[in-house]
Scaffold this active site. Structure first.
Site, PDB file in Angstrom:
ATOM      1  CG  MET A  27       3.842  -5.641  -5.884  1.00 28.31           C
ATOM      2  SD  MET A  27       4.788  -4.163  -4.911  1.00 28.31           S
ATOM      3  CE  MET A  27       5.196  -5.493  -3.866  1.00 28.31           C
ATOM      4  CG  LEU A  30       6.114 -13.639 -11.479  1.00 29.58           C
ATOM      5  CD1 LEU A  30       5.467 -13.876 -13.066  1.00 29.58           C
ATOM      6  CD2 LEU A  30       5.027 -12.661 -10.091  1.00 29.58           C
ATOM      7  CG  HIS A  34       3.225 -14.642  -7.531  1.00 32.21           C
ATOM      8  ND1 HIS A  34       5.228 -14.568  -7.360  1.00 32.21           N
ATOM      9  CD2 HIS A  34       2.200 -13.596  -7.086  1.00 32.21           C
ATOM     10  CE1 HIS A  34       4.515 -13.342  -5.936  1.00 32.21           C
ATOM     11  NE2 HIS A  34       3.953 -12.559  -6.298  1.00 32.21           N
ATOM     12  CD  GLN A  58       1.485  -2.434  -2.458  1.00 30.52           C
ATOM     13  OE1 GLN A  58       1.027  -2.141  -3.461  1.00 30.52           O
ATOM     14  NE2 GLN A  58       2.275  -3.772  -1.824  1.00 30.52           N
ATOM     15  CE  LYS A 146       3.893 -15.340   3.090  1.00 29.15           C
ATOM     16  NZ  LYS A 146       3.353 -13.810   3.219  1.00 29.15           N
ATOM     17  CG  ASP A 147       0.189 -10.514   1.331  1.00 28.98           C
ATOM     18  OD1 ASP A 147       1.130 -10.355   2.213  1.00 28.98           O
ATOM     19  OD2 ASP A 147       0.514 -10.683  -0.077  1.00 28.98           O
TER      20      ASP A 147
HETATM   21  O1  PAF Z   1       0.390  -8.638  -3.442  1.00 28.91           O
HETATM   22  C1  PAF Z   1       0.690  -7.452  -4.321  1.00 28.91           C
HETATM   23  O2  PAF Z   1       1.794  -8.376  -4.709  1.00 28.91           O
HETATM   24  C2  PAF Z   1       0.897  -5.785  -3.699  1.00 28.91           C
HETATM   25  O3  PAF Z   1       0.166  -5.341  -2.531  1.00 28.91           O
HETATM   26  C3  PAF Z   1      -0.408  -5.725  -4.960  1.00 28.91           C
HETATM   27  C4  PAF Z   1      -1.818  -6.242  -4.551  1.00 28.91           C
HETATM   28  C5  PAF Z   1       0.119  -6.147  -5.871  1.00 28.91           C
HETATM   29  C6  PAF Z   1      -0.711  -4.710  -4.665  1.00 28.91           C
HETATM   30  O4  PAF Z   1      -0.093  -3.515  -5.324  1.00 28.91           O
END
Ligand code: PAF
Length: 282
Positions: A27, A30, A34, A58, A146-147
């Protein structure tokens, strides 16, 4: 580096390109986390595509969609430096054209933890990730640990829908004091930032008890909670010790691979962190 704005342009680029393609969905705004995904993809594939799209579906009502940090010029320069071949930069109207009404729901694993705190969040994530995959047609896609729940939701979706893409999990990148990198760390006040490493400290303490043989899930959760409560700026929202794949809470003893995760709220900002625990094979 090419910049592609529409699903059709993205797919045409992919189809004209032979060899393997690695994909890093983001998203934007950065950080080193990333860039670690990008570097790994560049090393493992013939070409790497990164996407930048702040996905409205989201974010819940009252969340930070409008104020989510953005810096496209800097992001593009970083991606070019890191060796990305193409950036997919769609606008919302291309991803969600008028009349859009089809969403992906990954049932069980989406419901828990972040799914409870942020209803609809993973439906938005799964839907956009599938749409991005359809544009990029990657061989491999790189997601940070992390997520933790997002990684498991995407992995489940890829398996359940037979997506021809390998989901590659990548380690968490941390500041020297242990704070996991996140675009949302910029929201922290200096005082909150100073307190924030308590998340990783708490996880490391629990991991060290686990390494010493502690297997009682409630003792391990309590270890995390007691350390988070040693500071007064952040309030724990949840502390979870769950099965590594389904994220169902472990009751009793930890007998298989598990994820210890927590969310601590600092003002409006929710910080997430986690650590994976694996009992040694008998
Ligand atoms: O982790 C993220 O930045 C977002 O949830 C993703 C995977 C790009 C989806 O929008």
């Amino acid at each position: 580096m090419e910049v592609l704005a529409t699903p059709a342009a993205m797919r045409a680029w992919r189809r004209a390109r032979g060899g393997t393609v690695g994909f890093v969905p983001t998203m934007g705004y950065l950080h080193e986390g990333h860039l670690a995904l990008v570097r790994r993809s560049v090393a493992e594939n013939d070409a790497t595509v990164a996407s930048i799209f702040v996905n409205p579906t989201q974010f819940g009502p009252g969340e930070d969609f409008e104020r989510y940090p953005r810096d496209e010029v800097r992001d593009l320069a970083l991606l070019e430096d890191a060796g990305v071949a193409a950036v997919y930069l769609p606008v919302a109207a291309d991803i969600y054209p008028p009349g859009f009404q089809t969403y992906v729901t990954v049932e069980d694993v989406s419901r828990r933890l972040e799914g409870e705190a942020r209803p609809g969040h993973f439906r938005g994530v799964a839907t956009v990730v599938l749409k991005l995959f359809n544009g990029v047609e990657p061989d491999r896609a790189y997601f940070g640990r992390k997520d933790a729940q997002q990684l498991r939701v995407v992995r489940r979706m890829a398996r359940d829908l037979d997506l021809p893409v390998e989901i590659v999990p990548c380690d968490i990148v941390r500041e020297p004091d242990g704070l996991a990198l996140s675009s949302r760390n910029v929201y922290l006040t200096p005082e909150q930032r100073a307190a924030a490493p308590v998340l990783s400290r708490a996880l490391l303490q629990a991991r060290s008890r686990f390494a010493d043989g502690e297997r009682d899930a409630s003792v391990l959760r309590e270890t995390v909670r007691s350390i988070v409560l040693t500071q007064s700026r952040g309030t724990p929202e949840y502390i979870s010790l769950a099965d590594d794949e389904t994220l169902a809470e472990v009751s009793g003893k930890v007998e298989g691979p598990a994820v210890l995760s927590l969310v601590v709220r600092f003002g409006q900002t929710r910080l997430l962190d986690n650590i994976e625990l694996s009992p040694p094979n008998p």
